[in-house]
Design a protein around this motif. Structure first.
Motif, mmCIF file in Angstrom:
data_model
loop_
_atom_site.group_PDB
_atom_site.id
_atom_site.type_symbol
_atom_site.label_atom_id
_atom_site.label_comp_id
_atom_site.label_asym_id
_atom_site.label_seq_id
_atom_site.Cartn_x
_atom_site.Cartn_y
_atom_site.Cartn_z
ATOM 1 N N THR A 1 -8.944 7.579 10.637
ATOM 2 C CA THR A 1 -8.860 8.126 11.996
ATOM 3 C C THR A 1 -10.226 8.181 12.680
ATOM 4 O OG1 THR A 1 -8.946 10.373 11.078
ATOM 5 C CG2 THR A 1 -6.782 9.460 11.556
ATOM 6 N N ALA A 2 -11.280 8.427 11.941
ATOM 7 C CA ALA A 2 -12.611 8.493 12.564
ATOM 8 C C ALA A 2 -13.069 7.127 13.076
ATOM 9 C CB ALA A 2 -13.634 9.058 11.581
ATOM 10 N N ILE A 3 -12.407 6.061 12.614
ATOM 11 C CA ILE A 3 -12.731 4.704 13.086
ATOM 12 C C ILE A 3 -11.723 4.226 14.124
ATOM 13 C CG2 ILE A 3 -12.923 2.267 12.423
ATOM 14 C CD1 ILE A 3 -13.907 3.243 9.664
ATOM 15 N N PHE A 4 -10.443 4.269 13.757
ATOM 16 C CA PHE A 4 -9.402 3.676 14.596
ATOM 17 C C PHE A 4 -8.756 4.657 15.561
ATOM 18 C CE2 PHE A 4 -9.492 0.958 10.778
ATOM 19 C CZ PHE A 4 -9.673 -0.283 11.382
ATOM 20 N N GLY A 5 -8.948 5.970 15.357
ATOM 21 C CA GLY A 5 -8.323 6.966 16.214
ATOM 22 C C GLY A 5 -7.074 7.544 15.572
ATOM 23 N N ALA A 6 -6.395 8.430 16.329
ATOM 24 C CA ALA A 6 -5.188 9.087 15.816
ATOM 25 C C ALA A 6 -4.088 8.061 15.587
ATOM 26 C CB ALA A 6 -4.714 10.147 16.790
ATOM 27 N N ARG A 7 -3.306 8.280 14.519
ATOM 28 C CA ARG A 7 -2.243 7.342 14.175
ATOM 29 C C ARG A 7 -0.940 7.715 14.857
ATOM 30 N NH1 ARG A 7 -4.897 7.720 9.129
ATOM 31 N NH2 ARG A 7 -5.888 5.747 8.611
#
Length: 232
Positions: free
Chosen positions: A222-228
């Motif tokens: 999440t810290a890379i791609f954002g919230a799932r």
């Protein structure tokens, strides 16, 4: 994707700062970008930003991405990090470079049997349930010594180390405790003669604690791609 590039840089900076505090070389810590639920296009963008190792949790979704990114196969390192059922081991054995979530001997045996002869040995980690949670996969700490020895003897596998997903905790000190348990087990296994070099521990919320306790791979999504979005 400027946000993704910024996020990757921010996570790498967090790793570097934690490594500095621990007196470690940040280059000894691999950032594994956990791309589960995100499309192949996001993996390609992360690759363009310099990321090479990617982690996936769901077999069918992962194979779809591996296929879509076949043109990058020689450059990417695919890690399977999710729960693995016996009937799903073959595609993982055939398509991945690493499996972090080997939680019982039977899974290791199937991966060994199904690893194609033309591929190098499959790198694996034994998953340890350091928090003793009934809902978590992994062998217990007392069981780990015997299971690790049995996995290490299997052909076409390379037992690299240990993996854990500790119970969430608040402070860095509280987060460090289960990571310390995994590191102490790792050191015990090395003292017993196993040639291990990998501690897969630490995620977006606790990577600093993991690095302080010796993590060599941190699994960050999440810290890379954002919230799932799990709606699909």
């Amino acid at each position: 994707m400027p946000d993704l590039i910024h996020n990757l840089e921010a996570v790498q900076q967090r790793i570097a700062l934690a490594a500095q505090v621990a007196g470690r070389d940040a280059r000894s810590i691999t950032l594994l970008a956990v791309s589960k639920t995100f499309p192949a296009e996001d993996v390609r963008a992360a690759y363009a930003a310099g990321q090479r190792a990617f982690g996936e949790n769901y077999v069918q979704e992962a194979i779809t991405k591996v296929t879509a990114l076949a043109d990058l196969r020689a450059a990417l390192e695919w890690h399977f990090i999710g729960p693995l059922q016996s009937n799903k081991t073959r595609p993982v054995a055939e398509n991945f470079d690493w499996v972090h979530s080997v939680d019982r001997l039977k899974i290791a045996q199937r991966l060994s049997e199904q690893r194609p002869d033309n591929l190098p040995p499959l790198n694996v980690c034994l998953q340890v349930n350091v928090s003793g949670e009934a809902s978590k996969s992994g062998v217990s700490i007392p069981e780990a010594v015997e299971v690790a020895q049995e996995i290490a003897a299997l052909p076409k596998l390379n037992l690299r180390g240990l993996m854990a997903i500790p119970e969430p905790a608040g402070s860095v000190e509280e987060q460090r405790a289960p990571h310390r348990q995994l590191r102490e087990l790792f050191e015990r296994l090395r003292n017993d003669g196993l040639e291990l070099d990998t501690l897969s521990m630490g995620m977006s919320s606790d990577l600093e604690a993991a690095v302080l306790e010796g993590a060599t791979i941190v699994r960050v999504g999440t810290a890379i791609f954002g919230a799932r979005d799990y709606s699909n």
